[in-house]
Design an enzyme around this catalytic site. Sequence first.
Site, PDB file in Angstrom:
ATOM      1  N   ASP A 470      10.612  51.074  17.956  1.00 38.08           N
ATOM      2  CA  ASP A 470      11.732  50.439  18.630  1.00 38.08           C
ATOM      3  C   ASP A 470      12.360  49.433  17.668  1.00 38.08           C
ATOM      4  OD1 ASP A 470      13.436  48.906  20.230  1.00 38.08           O
ATOM      5  OD2 ASP A 470      12.103  48.971  21.971  1.00 38.08           O
ATOM      6  N   HIS A 471      13.604  49.690  17.272  1.00 37.36           N
ATOM      7  CA  HIS A 471      14.245  48.853  16.267  1.00 37.36           C
ATOM      8  C   HIS A 471      14.560  47.454  16.783  1.00 37.36           C
ATOM      9  CE1 HIS A 471      15.670  48.693  12.245  1.00 37.36           C
ATOM     10  NE2 HIS A 471      15.981  49.973  12.143  1.00 37.36           N
ATOM     11  N   ARG A 472      14.400  47.227  18.095  1.00 33.06           N
ATOM     12  CA  ARG A 472      14.652  45.887  18.624  1.00 33.06           C
ATOM     13  C   ARG A 472      13.535  44.909  18.272  1.00 33.06           C
ATOM     14  NH1 ARG A 472      15.366  47.285  24.855  1.00 33.06           N
ATOM     15  NH2 ARG A 472      13.489  48.476  24.282  1.00 33.06           N
TER      16      ARG A 472
END
Length: 500
Positions: A470-472
Amino acid sequence: MSEPRVFLLPDLGEGLTEAELVAWHVAVGDEIAVDQPIAEVETAKSAVEVPSPYAGIVTELHGQPGETLDVGKPLISVTPLSTGVAADDAAPAPSPAHPVVEPNETELAEAKPADAVAETYREEEKAGSGNVLIGYGTPGGHSQARRTRARKSSVTVAERTGSTAPELSKEDDLTLLRTRVPGKLGAVISPLVRRMAREHGVDLGDISGSGDSGLIMRRDVEAALRTTAPAQVPEAKPAETRPLESEAAAASQEAQAANGVDARTGLPIAARTPVRGVRKAVAANMARSRSEIPEATVWVDVDATALMELRGGLKANGAEVPGLLAFIARFVTAGLKKYPELNTRIETAEDRSQEIVAFDGVNLGIAAQTDRGLVVPSVRAAEKLTARELDAEIRRLTDVARQGKATPTELGSGTFTLNNYGVFGVDGSAAIINHPEVAILGVGRIIDKPWVVNGELAVRKVTELTLTFDHRVCDGGTAAGFLRFVADAIENPTSLLADI
């Protein structure tokens, strides 16, 4: 004779709203004991045997195998056995000054010692073993007990046998008004009848009910289906004029005729399979993952020759050797300790603000393919286990998952998932993250490949690792650092396995 007690289908874990009835373990007329398994149901999580909180004679089974039942709806009716002379002496007939009050099925009321009937009921409840499913349980000493007998009501409800409906709130009255038979104020159609009519395309407004006050019963819908069925299925040709064909081909044609023709493709529809149970849960979770998580994927080829040689040496010494997945799991937990961003979860508040929740520990999910679909049981506190301990727990969890016996806690508590898709003979896969986790590591098959070692070409045991994240919660540098850590541990395993 005592009134039957109606046992409602409980919530079997994590707020599930329905379950498919797989099989009954009892029949009408059977005598059952408290906590005796009465049915097997399949939820979106697992298959579960449901025990009875009551002892007595089975008077009614509310459902057929294959039917989907809503949580909180009747599952089984049980008539308590006679308690004999002692019970009669202990519970004299109520006088007009002390009438027996029939409590609502969702009411929690303290037992009053002065009321002999309530006291007798409380003692019966105490007879349970204390085994608890989410949503109900045998009290075993608590001062409050769930009452299951309903107050009398003037509203007539379909398919109720000998019992009356609970009192209805204003909201319930409004709901029932929407399901009344047109032109028949007192007739309310049961949810089961409405569902049957909806699934088979039957207009309830065209049916005259055979029940009290014109109530539409199940038999009325079935009769309507019988009258329309001949128009839907073409009449078969006489046996002497029908061309010779295999029974399989005949069955296929009949199925296609029953399912109709697809409007988009023009092809006959061979079958329709309801999306339910594990498949329904997997579909919903994967769709949510793809719609909510901005994911990215990194991958690397790894020389696993040293790890294979280590296992081979342990086998030669006669030691009990963990599986390859257990070794990799050990490397993963060590990597998550160094890169804790991948062992988190994102929570969104009502005001849309977000927080990254970090955990003190790793519950390592192991993706397992079963006959019921893909499930992910998790090894709790995996970071505290050695490779041998991880191997034992992975084998146990995958076994219970394939039997459909994994608990909701085992299936829903993971913080990071390890997916060994190499067992299917593939090299790599950009897996979908198991929401609400933020990363998943995939391991491909280990095969012989040409590899450069010390400037020379050699044949080595090579696998591919794939990390979807998850790039967040982190950037590519963190994800690549974790992936490289696990890859280095596979290529040089002795540095992390001193405690196996």
